[in-house]
Scaffold this active site. Structure first.
Site, PDB file in Angstrom:
ATOM      1  N   ASP A  12      -4.754  -6.590  -3.902  1.00  0.00           N
ATOM      2  CA  ASP A  12      -5.529  -5.218  -4.309  1.00  0.00           C
ATOM      3  C   ASP A  12      -6.667  -5.584  -5.011  1.00  0.00           C
ATOM      4  O   ASP A  12      -7.151  -4.507  -5.970  1.00  0.00           O
ATOM      5  CB  ASP A  12      -4.607  -4.033  -4.820  1.00  0.00           C
ATOM      6  N   LYS A  15     -10.669  -7.294  -1.819  1.00  0.00           N
ATOM      7  CA  LYS A  15     -11.079  -8.250  -0.801  1.00  0.00           C
ATOM      8  C   LYS A  15     -11.826  -7.922   0.189  1.00  0.00           C
ATOM      9  O   LYS A  15     -12.654  -8.583   0.674  1.00  0.00           O
ATOM     10  CB  LYS A  15      -9.910  -9.182  -0.496  1.00  0.00           C
ATOM     11  N   GLY A  39      -3.346  -4.374   2.797  1.00  0.00           N
ATOM     12  CA  GLY A  39      -4.133  -3.166   2.901  1.00  0.00           C
ATOM     13  C   GLY A  39      -5.596  -3.198   2.528  1.00  0.00           C
ATOM     14  O   GLY A  39      -5.916  -3.436   1.521  1.00  0.00           O
ATOM     15  N   HIS A  40      -6.450  -3.351   3.382  1.00  0.00           N
ATOM     16  CA  HIS A  40      -7.811  -3.601   3.123  1.00  0.00           C
ATOM     17  C   HIS A  40      -8.539  -2.281   3.519  1.00  0.00           C
ATOM     18  O   HIS A  40      -8.605  -1.813   4.384  1.00  0.00           O
ATOM     19  CB  HIS A  40      -8.475  -4.963   3.708  1.00  0.00           C
ATOM     20  N   GLN A 230      -3.484 -10.614   0.100  1.00  0.00           N
ATOM     21  CA  GLN A 230      -2.374 -10.682  -1.070  1.00  0.00           C
ATOM     22  C   GLN A 230      -3.239 -11.538  -2.256  1.00  0.00           C
ATOM     23  O   GLN A 230      -4.473 -11.439  -2.193  1.00  0.00           O
ATOM     24  CB  GLN A 230      -1.164 -11.566  -0.816  1.00  0.00           C
TER      25      GLN A 230
END
Ligand code: IMO
Ligand code: MG
Length: 457
Positions: A12, A15, A39-40, A230
């Site tokens: 988080d 990225k 989760g992007h 990650q």
């Protein structure tokens, strides 16, 4: 050359935004490990896209590749592709035949094991996506790969071997009934075969030999970006085991997980993504944590508990620190410099992108865990065991805070328009890591960045 994006902290770090920012020059964007635990968030033209599996570059019309190092849940994959299509995009996604498949029983086993561990407060706080159990089966040489989904007979053979083992595990080790769990048909060979051979048909046109595909793309002059998911401290080798994910988010994973040779990735740029403070969704030590474990947070004895909770809440709200995948409120803390030194060493950063500088604006002062004290000795990096890390007390440095600014105007005017105190903070980070800052995030959108340098392809 290639450009590899690596999270330097606990995930988080923003990225997706950096992949998007520097993705312009890329033709192919590759995920090299992990799965739908990521989760992007990508903001493009006022639209917000939340992606777990599809490489962020897909929003910009790049070819997206899910490399052999990934674990792929076809249900999630097709849900994401379909929802992007509904929003008018037409993502071109290729999937490595060597990548492993997350099957429904992997998710079930993920949650059973977390439940069992939680009885002794040992849970990792996984995303519940079945990541660990799938990588276990990969290493145990009993996994199902994307290539197997394309051949119904092979798929059946694999399932007939592995499913009875999983049934026995659920029954004999955990004492549960595999046919009476929340997830329907997770342990039923026929049902699994039917559903997953159907995915196989849909995957046929997308499946590639990823390493070869990428090597040929490069030979054709295409620019390849490797998109990390990650972060370094979640790496199964370099993170704080056992509070880690089950793959290698660090730069080494980019070679193994894509099929590009180490020299190819190593000749390129490796950009470390840093959040200007720290957040964590799962369990594990966090020497610079604010709030939460306040009573145990070293270095804070002189301050009141309330003040820390308040600061933590302030940063959590300002930075929208809630899990993209799970919605969990994230733990927050000050920047941890030993962690960043560890990350820079493990991945060999050639440049940095520091995000969320705007989130800290308005605070009177900003602290950084500059070093740790471990058993009376100064420690400048993260120790190798979690138990040692737990005993680390952060030694803080205090920086003068910076005010809210018109971030749009700052982005346009460039670095010099950023408040001086913020620049002092950023230059400290760059100096400590002996690595130049390429970009500074001052908002969630692509335009809300100060770009100092572009990585070279
Ligand atoms: P992105 O790509 C933050 C964490 C989980 C848990 C541990 C293991 O958005 O930065 P897993 O489900 O992988 O077995 O969980 O890893 N975790 C993440 N934390 N961001 C992520 O991805 C994460 N992916 C996994 O919270 O502590
Ligand atoms: Mg995330």
């Amino acid at each position: 050359m290639t450009v590899t994006i690596v999270g330097s902290q606990l995930g988080d770090e923003g990225k997706g935004g950096v992949v998007d920012l520097y993705g312009d020059a890329a033709d192919v964007v590759v995920r090299y490990q992990g799965g739908d635990n990521a989760g992007h968030t990508v903001v493009e033209g006022g639209e917000t896209y939340k992606l777990s599996l599809v490489p962020s570059g897909a929003v910009r019309g790049k070819i997206g590749v899910l490399g052999n190092g990934c674990v792929i849940n076809p249900r999630t994959l097709f849900e994401e592709i379909d929802s992007l299509r509904e929003r008018g995009l037409d993502p071109d996604i290729r999937v490595a035949e060597r990548a492993h498949v997350i099957l429904p029983f992997h998710r079930v086993l993920d949650s059973i094991e977390e439940d069992v561990k939680s009885e002794d407060d040992q849970e990792v706080g996984t995303t519940g996506r079945g990541i660990g159990p799938t990588y276990e089966d990969k290493a145990g040489r009993r996994g199902v790969r994307i290539g197997d989904l394309l051949e119904p007979d092979v798929l059946r053979e694999r399932l007939e071997y592995v499913v009875p083992q999983k049934r026995a595990l659920v029954e004999d080790v955990y004492g549960l009934d595999p046919d009476d769990l929340e997830y329907p048909n997770a342990f039923d060979v026929d049902a699994l075969h039917e559903e997953f051979s159907e995915y196989g048909r849909r995957l046929e046109s997308m499946a590639v030999n990823a390493g070869q595909f990428l090597t040929e793309a490069r030979a054709d002059g295409k620019n390849v970006m490797l998109e990390g998911a990650q972060g370094t401290l979640l790496d199964i080798d370099h993170g704080n085991y056992p509070y880690v994910t089950s793959s290698n988010p660090t730069a080494g994973g980019a070679c193994v997980g894509s099929g590009l040779a180490p020299g190819v990735v190593g000749d390129g740029e490796v950009i470390g993504i840093v959040k200007a403070y720290l957040s964590r969704v799962g369990s594990g030590p966090m020497p610079t944590e604010l709030g939460g474990v306040v009573g145990d947070t070293p270095g804070y004895d002189e301050q009141g508990e309330g003040e820390h909770e308040e600061l933590a809440t302030y940063i959590r709200e300002a930075g929208d620190e809630y899990g993209t995948v799970t919605g969990r409120p994230r733990r927050v803390g000050w920047l941890d410099m030993p962690m960043l030194r560890h990350a820079a060493r493990a991945s060999g950063f050639t440049g940095l992108a520091v995000n969320h500088v705007d989130t800290l604006a308005g605070l009177e002062e900003v602290k950084v865990g500059h070093t740790y004290t471990l058993d009376g000795e100064e420690c400048r990096t993260v120790p190798a065991t979690t138990e040692q890390w737990e005993r680390c007390e952060a030694t803080f440095r205090t920086f003068d805070g910076w005010p809210e600014q018109d971030w749009g105007a700052v982005a346009e005017a460039g670095y010099e328009a950023l408040d001086e105190n913020a620049r002092v903070y950023l230059e400290y980070i760059s100096d400590e890591l002996d690595t130049p800052i390429y970009a500074i995030g001052i908002g969630p959108g692509r335009e809300q960045s100060i770009v100092l340098d572009e990585p070279e392809y």
